[in-house]
Design an enzyme around this catalytic site. Structure first.
Site, PDB file in Angstrom:
ATOM      1  N   LYS A 123       0.834  -1.208   0.000  1.00 42.16           N
ATOM      2  CA  LYS A 123       0.000   0.000   0.000  1.00 42.16           C
ATOM      3  C   LYS A 123       0.866   1.256   0.000  1.00 42.16           C
ATOM      4  O   LYS A 123       0.678   2.158  -0.808  1.00 42.16           O
ATOM      5  CB  LYS A 123      -0.950   0.013   1.217  1.00 42.16           C
ATOM      6  CG  LYS A 123      -1.902  -1.161   1.272  1.00 42.16           C
ATOM      7  CD  LYS A 123      -2.846  -1.067   2.460  1.00 42.16           C
ATOM      8  CE  LYS A 123      -2.170  -1.105   3.823  1.00 42.16           C
ATOM      9  NZ  LYS A 123      -1.463  -2.373   4.138  1.00 42.16           N
TER      10      LYS A 123
ATOM     11  N   ARG B 101      -9.759   0.896   8.783  1.00 40.72           N
ATOM     12  CA  ARG B 101      -9.290  -0.454   9.087  1.00 40.72           C
ATOM     13  C   ARG B 101     -10.348  -1.267   9.814  1.00 40.72           C
ATOM     14  O   ARG B 101     -10.111  -2.443  10.106  1.00 40.72           O
ATOM     15  CB  ARG B 101      -8.073  -0.342   9.992  1.00 40.72           C
ATOM     16  CG  ARG B 101      -6.847  -1.054   9.396  1.00 40.72           C
ATOM     17  CD  ARG B 101      -5.705  -0.636  10.198  1.00 40.72           C
ATOM     18  NE  ARG B 101      -4.497  -1.343  10.074  1.00 40.72           N
ATOM     19  CZ  ARG B 101      -3.404  -0.798   9.551  1.00 40.72           C
ATOM     20  NH1 ARG B 101      -3.439   0.374   8.978  1.00 40.72           N
ATOM     21  NH2 ARG B 101      -2.275  -1.466   9.596  1.00 40.72           N
TER      22      ARG B 101
ATOM     23  N   ARG C  83      11.418  -5.171   5.096  1.00 49.14           N
ATOM     24  CA  ARG C  83      11.074  -3.749   4.877  1.00 49.14           C
ATOM     25  C   ARG C  83      12.007  -2.833   5.667  1.00 49.14           C
ATOM     26  O   ARG C  83      12.323  -3.077   6.821  1.00 49.14           O
ATOM     27  CB  ARG C  83       9.622  -3.515   5.312  1.00 49.14           C
ATOM     28  CG  ARG C  83       9.263  -2.036   5.396  1.00 49.14           C
ATOM     29  CD  ARG C  83       7.787  -1.793   5.316  1.00 49.14           C
ATOM     30  NE  ARG C  83       7.017  -2.373   6.403  1.00 49.14           N
ATOM     31  CZ  ARG C  83       5.684  -2.401   6.410  1.00 49.14           C
ATOM     32  NH1 ARG C  83       4.995  -1.899   5.393  1.00 49.14           N
ATOM     33  NH2 ARG C  83       5.050  -2.945   7.424  1.00 49.14           N
TER      34      ARG C  83
ATOM     35  N   ARG D  47      11.077  -0.943  11.239  1.00 49.66           N
ATOM     36  CA  ARG D  47      10.017  -0.643  12.198  1.00 49.66           C
ATOM     37  C   ARG D  47      10.025  -1.643  13.342  1.00 49.66           C
ATOM     38  O   ARG D  47      10.272  -2.822  13.130  1.00 49.66           O
ATOM     39  CB  ARG D  47       8.652  -0.691  11.499  1.00 49.66           C
ATOM     40  CG  ARG D  47       8.335   0.577  10.767  1.00 49.66           C
ATOM     41  CD  ARG D  47       7.123   0.435   9.871  1.00 49.66           C
ATOM     42  NE  ARG D  47       5.988  -0.268  10.473  1.00 49.66           N
ATOM     43  CZ  ARG D  47       4.818  -0.440   9.845  1.00 49.66           C
ATOM     44  NH1 ARG D  47       4.645   0.052   8.624  1.00 49.66           N
ATOM     45  NH2 ARG D  47       3.836  -1.087  10.428  1.00 49.66           N
TER      46      ARG D  47
ATOM     47  N   ARG E 144      -0.588  -9.000  13.535  1.00 56.94           N
ATOM     48  CA  ARG E 144      -1.218  -7.978  12.685  1.00 56.94           C
ATOM     49  C   ARG E 144      -2.077  -8.624  11.608  1.00 56.94           C
ATOM     50  O   ARG E 144      -3.131  -8.117  11.255  1.00 56.94           O
ATOM     51  CB  ARG E 144      -0.141  -7.077  12.066  1.00 56.94           C
ATOM     52  CG  ARG E 144       0.333  -6.022  13.061  1.00 56.94           C
ATOM     53  CD  ARG E 144       1.719  -5.514  12.775  1.00 56.94           C
ATOM     54  NE  ARG E 144       1.860  -4.914  11.482  1.00 56.94           N
ATOM     55  CZ  ARG E 144       3.033  -4.741  10.872  1.00 56.94           C
ATOM     56  NH1 ARG E 144       4.144  -5.150  11.445  1.00 56.94           N
ATOM     57  NH2 ARG E 144       3.087  -4.163   9.706  1.00 56.94           N
TER      58      ARG E 144
HETATM   59  P1  ADP Z   1       1.170  -1.700   7.603  1.00 55.98           P
HETATM   60  O1  ADP Z   1       1.800  -0.753   6.621  1.00 55.98           O
HETATM   61  O2  ADP Z   1       2.103  -2.776   7.979  1.00 55.98           O
HETATM   62  O3  ADP Z   1      -0.170  -2.146   7.127  1.00 55.98           O
HETATM   63  P2  ADP Z   1       0.600   0.630   9.216  1.00 55.98           P
HETATM   64  O4  ADP Z   1       1.828   1.441   9.088  1.00 55.98           O
HETATM   65  O5  ADP Z   1      -0.563   1.043   8.370  1.00 55.98           O
HETATM   66  O6  ADP Z   1       0.951  -0.900   8.951  1.00 55.98           O
HETATM   67  O7  ADP Z   1       0.118   0.592  10.717  1.00 55.98           O
HETATM   68  C1  ADP Z   1       0.992   0.279  11.776  1.00 55.98           C
HETATM   69  C2  ADP Z   1       0.202   0.154  13.075  1.00 55.98           C
HETATM   70  O8  ADP Z   1      -0.443   1.403  13.376  1.00 55.98           O
HETATM   71  C3  ADP Z   1      -0.942  -0.863  13.043  1.00 55.98           C
HETATM   72  O9  ADP Z   1      -0.499  -2.171  13.349  1.00 55.98           O
HETATM   73  C4  ADP Z   1      -1.886  -0.299  14.103  1.00 55.98           C
HETATM   74  O10 ADP Z   1      -1.420  -0.585  15.421  1.00 55.98           O
HETATM   75  C5  ADP Z   1      -1.750   1.200  13.904  1.00 55.98           C
HETATM   76  N1  ADP Z   1      -2.735   1.737  12.926  1.00 55.98           N
HETATM   77  C6  ADP Z   1      -2.464   2.319  11.722  1.00 55.98           C
HETATM   78  N2  ADP Z   1      -3.590   2.690  11.100  1.00 55.98           N
HETATM   79  C7  ADP Z   1      -4.611   2.337  11.928  1.00 55.98           C
HETATM   80  C8  ADP Z   1      -6.028   2.436  11.838  1.00 55.98           C
HETATM   81  N3  ADP Z   1      -6.646   2.980  10.763  1.00 55.98           N
HETATM   82  N4  ADP Z   1      -6.769   1.957  12.880  1.00 55.98           N
HETATM   83  C9  ADP Z   1      -6.185   1.420  13.965  1.00 55.98           C
HETATM   84  N5  ADP Z   1      -4.859   1.282  14.109  1.00 55.98           N
HETATM   85  C10 ADP Z   1      -4.067   1.738  13.105  1.00 55.98           C
HETATM   86  P1  ADP Z   2       2.084  -1.907   3.227  1.00 55.30           P
HETATM   87  O1  ADP Z   2       2.064  -0.399   3.250  1.00 55.30           O
HETATM   88  O2  ADP Z   2       0.892  -2.488   2.524  1.00 55.30           O
HETATM   89  O3  ADP Z   2       2.289  -2.509   4.568  1.00 55.30           O
HETATM   90  P2  ADP Z   2       4.664  -1.612   1.855  1.00 55.30           P
HETATM   91  O4  ADP Z   2       4.372  -0.750   0.684  1.00 55.30           O
HETATM   92  O5  ADP Z   2       5.352  -0.976   2.999  1.00 55.30           O
HETATM   93  O6  ADP Z   2       3.312  -2.378   2.347  1.00 55.30           O
HETATM   94  O7  ADP Z   2       5.489  -2.872   1.333  1.00 55.30           O
HETATM   95  C1  ADP Z   2       5.957  -3.875   2.232  1.00 55.30           C
HETATM   96  C2  ADP Z   2       7.373  -4.292   1.811  1.00 55.30           C
HETATM   97  O8  ADP Z   2       7.307  -5.014   0.569  1.00 55.30           O
HETATM   98  C3  ADP Z   2       8.332  -3.126   1.559  1.00 55.30           C
HETATM   99  O9  ADP Z   2       9.602  -3.539   1.973  1.00 55.30           O
HETATM  100  C4  ADP Z   2       8.269  -2.915   0.049  1.00 55.30           C
HETATM  101  O10 ADP Z   2       9.493  -2.374  -0.458  1.00 55.30           O
HETATM  102  C5  ADP Z   2       8.029  -4.327  -0.458  1.00 55.30           C
HETATM  103  N1  ADP Z   2       7.154  -4.390  -1.656  1.00 55.30           N
HETATM  104  C6  ADP Z   2       6.062  -3.640  -1.916  1.00 55.30           C
HETATM  105  N2  ADP Z   2       5.484  -4.013  -3.082  1.00 55.30           N
HETATM  106  C7  ADP Z   2       6.224  -5.065  -3.555  1.00 55.30           C
HETATM  107  C8  ADP Z   2       6.141  -5.906  -4.729  1.00 55.30           C
HETATM  108  N3  ADP Z   2       5.156  -5.755  -5.631  1.00 55.30           N
HETATM  109  N4  ADP Z   2       7.070  -6.857  -4.885  1.00 55.30           N
HETATM  110  C9  ADP Z   2       8.058  -7.032  -3.966  1.00 55.30           C
HETATM  111  N5  ADP Z   2       8.198  -6.276  -2.847  1.00 55.30           N
HETATM  112  C10 ADP Z   2       7.296  -5.305  -2.636  1.00 55.30           C
END
Ligand code: ADP
Ligand code: ADP
Length: 221
Positions: free
Chosen positions: A13, A88, A123, A156, A167
């Site tokens: 994302k 979410r 990541r 992270r 998660r």
């Molecule tokens: P990821 O990119 O791995 O999906 P995020 O960076 O979006 O994770 O979120 C990291 C953490 O922040 C989540 O595990 C949660 O604890 C909190 N968080 C982020 N967005 C939300 C949301 N919309 N509602 C509740 N908790 C959230």
């Molecule tokens: P999210 O925000 O959904 O948690 P991220 O965009 O942070 O996901 O991506 C998670 C990890 O996977 C990062 O290290 C990113 O560089 C890698 N990544 C994202 N898209 C791809 C893809 N299409 N193929 C391989 N690695 C990817």
């Protein structure tokens, strides 16, 4: 142009958000990035959120909805925005609906769970900008340094295998249902599902083609 990116942790994302926001000239609203900034700044919100985030839980709907409403009142959100990691839960989605915030499109990035752990444990992020790298799939030009600023990258605190598993449970329990919520909505937004198991550029191409169907897609160009 008001967009939502849906998908499990590690779906890509944040990675795709950067391309979409650059293309449509809208700000990325990542609740995860906002919470990490609050934790780093040591604000009251940061204190409330930190232990929940470290455990892989979800921060309370009220806190998140308040944060997002305040953010979208900023002038830079007048022409739209991209929500990344929000909503979410169903109550979060209902809160934006009842505030009259209409969404043009939902982009759901689907990925198989077998690749999520590798994506997340590899990541690395640039804290200040939210730019995301992967040690193997999307490495920075110089190891461990942000391509633009040269700042050191960080891993992270919640990007470890045990937390990722928690998660993912939270995603299945509370978030996955949002795709049906939006697909079934009467006069709902455009719903786009893309296969996120492929390369970053393939996924970007599918998203751009899908979003070009929106009537508002060419505004601002
Ligand atoms: P990821 O990119 O791995 O999906 P995020 O960076 O979006 O994770 O979120 C990291 C953490 O922040 C989540 O595990 C949660 O604890 C909190 N968080 C982020 N967005 C939300 C949301 N919309 N509602 C509740 N908790 C959230
Ligand atoms: P999210 O925000 O959904 O948690 P991220 O965009 O942070 O996901 O991506 C998670 C990890 O996977 C990062 O290290 C990113 O560089 C890698 N990544 C994202 N898209 C791809 C893809 N299409 N193929 C391989 N690695 C990817």
């Amino acid at each position: 142009m008001r967009l939502i990116l849906l998908g499990p942790p590690g779906a890509g994302k944040g990675t795709q958000a950067k391309f979409i926001c650059e293309h449509f000239h809208v700000p990325q609203i990542s609740t995860g990035d906002m919470l990490r900034c609050a934790v780093k700044a040591g604000t009251q919100l940061g204190h409330q959120a930190k232990s929940i985030m470290d455990k892989g839980g979800l921060v309370s709907d009220d806190l998140i909805v308040g944060l997002v409403k305040e953010r979208i009142a900023s002038p830079d959100c007048q022409n739209g925005f991209l929500f990344d990691g929000f909503p979410r839960t169903i109550p979060q989605a209902e809160a934006i609906q009842s505030a009259g915030i209409n969404i043009d499109a939902i982009v759901e990035i689907s990925v198989s769970e077998s690749i999520i752990i590798n994506r997340i444990t590899g990541r690395r992020i640039h804290m200040a900008s939210g730019r995301t790298y992967h040690v193997e799939c999307n490495p920075p030009k110089i190891p461990n340094q942000d391509d633009i600023t040269g700042d050191p990258l960080i891993q992270r605190e919640d990007d470890h295998e045990e937390t990722v598993i928690r998660r993912l449970d939270e995603y299945r329990r509370l978030t996955a249902v949002l795709s049906d919520f939006y697909r079934q909505a009467a006069n709902g937004p455009l719903f786009l599902r893309v296969d996120g198991n492929r390369s970053i550029s393939d996924v970007t191409r599918d998203i751009m083609v899908g979003l070009s169907r929106l009537p508002t897609a060419n505004d601002g160009h």
